[in-house]
Structures are given as C-alpha cells and as structure tokens.
Design an enzyme around this catalytic site. Structure first.
Site, PDB file in Angstrom:
ATOM      1  N   ASN A  13       0.874  -1.176   0.000  1.00 45.54           N
ATOM      2  CA  ASN A  13       0.000   0.000   0.000  1.00 45.54           C
ATOM      3  C   ASN A  13       0.906   1.219   0.000  1.00 45.54           C
ATOM      4  O   ASN A  13       1.501   1.554   1.019  1.00 45.54           O
ATOM      5  CB  ASN A  13      -0.888  -0.019   1.249  1.00 45.54           C
ATOM      6  CG  ASN A  13      -1.681   1.262   1.411  1.00 45.54           C
ATOM      7  OD1 ASN A  13      -1.755   2.082   0.487  1.00 45.54           O
ATOM      8  ND2 ASN A  13      -2.283   1.454   2.574  1.00 45.54           N
ATOM      9  N   TRP A  14       0.996   1.845  -1.158  1.00 41.99           N
ATOM     10  CA  TRP A  14       1.926   2.971  -1.289  1.00 41.99           C
ATOM     11  C   TRP A  14       1.396   4.278  -0.705  1.00 41.99           C
ATOM     12  O   TRP A  14       2.126   5.261  -0.641  1.00 41.99           O
ATOM     13  CB  TRP A  14       2.273   3.182  -2.770  1.00 41.99           C
ATOM     14  CG  TRP A  14       3.365   2.267  -3.241  1.00 41.99           C
ATOM     15  CD1 TRP A  14       3.945   1.243  -2.536  1.00 41.99           C
ATOM     16  CD2 TRP A  14       4.017   2.312  -4.512  1.00 41.99           C
ATOM     17  NE1 TRP A  14       4.918   0.648  -3.298  1.00 41.99           N
ATOM     18  CE2 TRP A  14       4.986   1.278  -4.513  1.00 41.99           C
ATOM     19  CE3 TRP A  14       3.876   3.111  -5.652  1.00 41.99           C
ATOM     20  CZ2 TRP A  14       5.807   1.035  -5.610  1.00 41.99           C
ATOM     21  CZ3 TRP A  14       4.686   2.868  -6.742  1.00 41.99           C
ATOM     22  CH2 TRP A  14       5.651   1.843  -6.714  1.00 41.99           C
ATOM     23  N   LYS A  15       0.122   4.311  -0.373  1.00 43.78           N
ATOM     24  CA  LYS A  15      -0.474   5.544   0.167  1.00 43.78           C
ATOM     25  C   LYS A  15      -0.178   6.721  -0.777  1.00 43.78           C
ATOM     26  O   LYS A  15      -0.293   6.568  -1.978  1.00 43.78           O
ATOM     27  CB  LYS A  15       0.037   5.791   1.591  1.00 43.78           C
ATOM     28  CG  LYS A  15      -0.108   4.534   2.453  1.00 43.78           C
ATOM     29  CD  LYS A  15       0.112   4.752   3.895  1.00 43.78           C
ATOM     30  CE  LYS A  15      -0.103   3.407   4.610  1.00 43.78           C
ATOM     31  NZ  LYS A  15      -0.111   3.514   6.048  1.00 43.78           N
ATOM     32  N   HIS A  99      -9.618   1.414   4.257  1.00 49.25           N
ATOM     33  CA  HIS A  99      -8.393   1.626   5.029  1.00 49.25           C
ATOM     34  C   HIS A  99      -8.691   2.627   6.160  1.00 49.25           C
ATOM     35  O   HIS A  99      -9.447   3.572   5.966  1.00 49.25           O
ATOM     36  CB  HIS A  99      -7.276   2.147   4.119  1.00 49.25           C
ATOM     37  CG  HIS A  99      -5.943   2.121   4.792  1.00 49.25           C
ATOM     38  ND1 HIS A  99      -5.559   3.090   5.689  1.00 49.25           N
ATOM     39  CD2 HIS A  99      -4.928   1.224   4.742  1.00 49.25           C
ATOM     40  CE1 HIS A  99      -4.350   2.791   6.152  1.00 49.25           C
ATOM     41  NE2 HIS A  99      -3.951   1.661   5.597  1.00 49.25           N
ATOM     42  N   GLU A 101      -7.068   5.009   7.269  1.00 51.36           N
ATOM     43  CA  GLU A 101      -6.759   6.405   6.946  1.00 51.36           C
ATOM     44  C   GLU A 101      -7.912   7.041   6.174  1.00 51.36           C
ATOM     45  O   GLU A 101      -8.166   8.236   6.284  1.00 51.36           O
ATOM     46  CB  GLU A 101      -5.440   6.477   6.159  1.00 51.36           C
ATOM     47  CG  GLU A 101      -4.250   6.229   7.089  1.00 51.36           C
ATOM     48  CD  GLU A 101      -3.016   5.677   6.401  1.00 51.36           C
ATOM     49  OE1 GLU A 101      -2.924   5.739   5.163  1.00 51.36           O
ATOM     50  OE2 GLU A 101      -2.133   5.174   7.129  1.00 51.36           O
ATOM     51  N   GLU A 170      -5.894  -4.667  10.246  1.00 52.02           N
ATOM     52  CA  GLU A 170      -4.884  -3.637  10.480  1.00 52.02           C
ATOM     53  C   GLU A 170      -5.217  -2.846  11.743  1.00 52.02           C
ATOM     54  O   GLU A 170      -6.004  -1.891  11.684  1.00 52.02           O
ATOM     55  CB  GLU A 170      -4.836  -2.665   9.296  1.00 52.02           C
ATOM     56  CG  GLU A 170      -4.426  -3.300   7.990  1.00 52.02           C
ATOM     57  CD  GLU A 170      -3.760  -2.293   7.075  1.00 52.02           C
ATOM     58  OE1 GLU A 170      -2.651  -2.566   6.630  1.00 52.02           O
ATOM     59  OE2 GLU A 170      -4.341  -1.219   6.835  1.00 52.02           O
ATOM     60  N   GLY A 176       2.030   2.423  10.574  1.00 51.40           N
ATOM     61  CA  GLY A 176       2.992   3.513  10.408  1.00 51.40           C
ATOM     62  C   GLY A 176       3.653   3.947  11.706  1.00 51.40           C
ATOM     63  O   GLY A 176       4.301   4.988  11.764  1.00 51.40           O
ATOM     64  N   SER A 216       2.931  -2.015  10.291  1.00 49.10           N
ATOM     65  CA  SER A 216       4.378  -2.096  10.536  1.00 49.10           C
ATOM     66  C   SER A 216       4.962  -3.485  10.293  1.00 49.10           C
ATOM     67  O   SER A 216       5.892  -3.906  10.960  1.00 49.10           O
ATOM     68  CB  SER A 216       4.725  -1.611  11.951  1.00 49.10           C
ATOM     69  OG  SER A 216       4.279  -0.280  12.129  1.00 49.10           O
ATOM     70  N   GLY A 237       2.676  -1.187   4.242  1.00 47.18           N
ATOM     71  CA  GLY A 237       2.788   0.230   3.894  1.00 47.18           C
ATOM     72  C   GLY A 237       4.235   0.611   3.658  1.00 47.18           C
ATOM     73  O   GLY A 237       4.797   0.370   2.593  1.00 47.18           O
ATOM     74  N   GLY A 238       4.862   1.162   4.683  1.00 44.25           N
ATOM     75  CA  GLY A 238       6.222   1.687   4.593  1.00 44.25           C
ATOM     76  C   GLY A 238       7.221   0.758   3.904  1.00 44.25           C
ATOM     77  O   GLY A 238       7.981   1.198   3.035  1.00 44.25           O
TER      78      GLY A 238
HETATM   79  P1  PGA Z   1       2.547   0.317   7.543  1.00 45.07           P
HETATM   80  O1  PGA Z   1       1.138   0.563   6.833  1.00 45.07           O
HETATM   81  O2  PGA Z   1       3.072  -1.004   7.054  1.00 45.07           O
HETATM   82  O3  PGA Z   1       3.399   1.481   7.115  1.00 45.07           O
HETATM   83  O4  PGA Z   1       2.298   0.300   9.023  1.00 45.07           O
HETATM   84  C1  PGA Z   1       0.235  -0.482   6.652  1.00 45.07           C
HETATM   85  C2  PGA Z   1      -1.023   0.037   6.000  1.00 45.07           C
HETATM   86  O5  PGA Z   1      -1.446   1.147   6.316  1.00 45.07           O
HETATM   87  O6  PGA Z   1      -1.618  -0.651   5.152  1.00 45.07           O
END
Ligand code: PGA
Length: 258
Positions: A13-15, A99, A101, A170, A176, A216, A237-238
C-alpha cells in the site's frame, strides 16, 4: 498461512508516497530482485496517477496492480472521484477499501460496503481493511468492533463473491508507528475474522478466505507473523516503498511454510 486451503497474498500500500516517475524506477528495480516462486500472489496498490505506469511496467510479471480506493457509483457528477470500472479498464486487479486512513477522513461502514459491492461487480478483488483503535483495544472492544466492521463490509456479498475478497486486519495503533502487533495478537484477531466468516458463509468459505495482517510489517518481523495459521499474508505500507524490503517479505512467505 495454510496454503492447502487458501492463497497467500502480499500486498503493498503505497499511500501518497510515489510519483509516476518514481513508480517506474521502483518497478525496474523490483522486477530484477523479485522472488520468482509462485507460492504467493503479489499486489502493489499505488496512487491513482501511478496506475498506468505500474501496469505498463509489470505487464509481463505476476504482480497485480491495485488502487487505494474507489467510488461506489458507476459514473456521474463526482468531481475528483474514480469508479471501479475505470480502475479495471486502467489495468487494476485489486482495490484497497476501508483503510483506516480513509475511514479517518469520514468513510463509514456503509460507504465501505457500497464500495466493496461496486468493486466485486466490476471484477476487482477488494482488499477490505478492518481494525481497532488503541482506545478500543484497551477497553476490550476489539472483537466487537471487528465483528461489526466485517459484517457491515460484507453485507449483501454472496458466497461466490466472497471467494474473491481479501480481508486485512490492520490495528490502527500499529499502522505507520513501528509498533507491530505481536504474532499472538495478529493471530487472535485473524482467527476471529475467520470465525465471523464461518458464521456468515460456512466452514468451507471460511477455510478458503485469505486474511492478511497489516501494521508495521517489515522484512524483519514478516516471517514470524506469517507463520501464524490464520495470517495468510500482509498488507504492507512503509516497507513496500523499498524494492529490497518488499522482496524480502515476499521471500519470507516461502520460508514460513517450509
Ligand atoms: P505500515 O502501513 O506497514 O506502514 O504500518 C500499513 C497500511 O497502512 O496498510
């Protein structure tokens, strides 16, 4: 993981982190180091403007490209929005929905459900995200919250369509933050999600649905999380922004099942 019954899925997930030019660079590097084994499905969900560069770069590979959101309507006067059929036409295979976010930006369970139905109707694989806040966990409301989110997201989804859904657990407090759920915490909730699916669709459907952990997950902790019986992959994500880290996580799905 349990490959006898269900697919392992590693999804990035590149956001809002890469431009189309950076997408091209990433894909070139990733292609050269990507594990070649066919033991897991690999998805990269990218910003809408990066979809075409990503699809073009990964055409000859087994990596599926995805979006990070879609609109529930088929078309209409929704300035700035993107419909599921547009994503499909652009070459997407997946779409992340619900998600945390996006929920924090006002997306409700009803919205998520409408998007899931739109994605399925248009042949996309929805990666449906659920997860509790730290406050909910501390108040021991995790399971009640997850139960509600899963049932709401899948309202009106029939058994045949469920087979094309991926669910991602999640915990919001782990996204994050560098604070990963322990493998026991991840397993406990993923197992509960499978129990909810069993209750809604029966044992066979529950055995076949892929449930991912996200929050994470990285090259170091992936193998341990993926070794849990009900954790069928990861939403990353990251660590999906770096070709090396993402490739290492994919490789870990090979190790965890040997
Ligand atoms: P993260 O993000 O791996 O950076 O914690 C995961 C996500 O939001 O899908």
């Amino acid at each position: 993981m349990n490959r006898k019954y269900r697919k392992t899925v590693i999804a990035g997930n590149w956001k809002m982190y890469k431009t189309p030019s950076e997408t091209k660079e990433f894909m070139t590097e990733f292609k050269s180091i990507m594990p070649k084994g066919r033991w897991c499905d690999v998805a990269l969900c990218v910003p809408a403007v990066c979809i075409s560069a990503a699809v073009r770069a990964m055409r000859e590979t087994r990596v599926g490209i995805g979006a990070e959101n879609c609109n529930a309507n088929a078309s209409g006067a929704y300035t700035g929005e993107i419909a599921a059929n547009m994503l499909l036409d652009a070459g997407c295979k997946y779409v992340i929905l619900g998600h945390s976010e996006r929920r924090a930006m006002g997306e409700t369970n009803v919205d998520v459900n409408a998007k899931v139905l739109a994605a399925l109707e248009n042949g996309l694989i929805p990666i449906i995200c659920v997860g509790e806040s730290l406050e909910q966990r501390e108040m021991e409301l995790t399971m009640a919250h997850i139960n509600y989110q899963v049932r709401a997201a899948l309202s009106g989804v029939d058994a045949a369509s469920l087979r094309r859904c991926v669910i991602a657990y999640e915990p919001i407090w782990a996204i994050g933050t560098g604070k990963t759920a322990t493998s026991e915490q991840a397993e406990e909730v993923c197992r509960e999600i499978r129990a909810i699916i069993r209750d809604m669709y029966g044992a066979r459907a529950a055995r076949g649905v892929s449930i991912l952990y996200g929050g994470s997950m990285n090259a170091k902790n992936a193998a341990e999380l993926l070794a849990q019986p009900d954790v069928d992959g990861g939403l990353i994500g990251g660590a999906s922004l770096k070709p090396n880290d993402f490739a290492t996580i994919i490789a870990a799905t090979g190790e965890a099942n040997e």
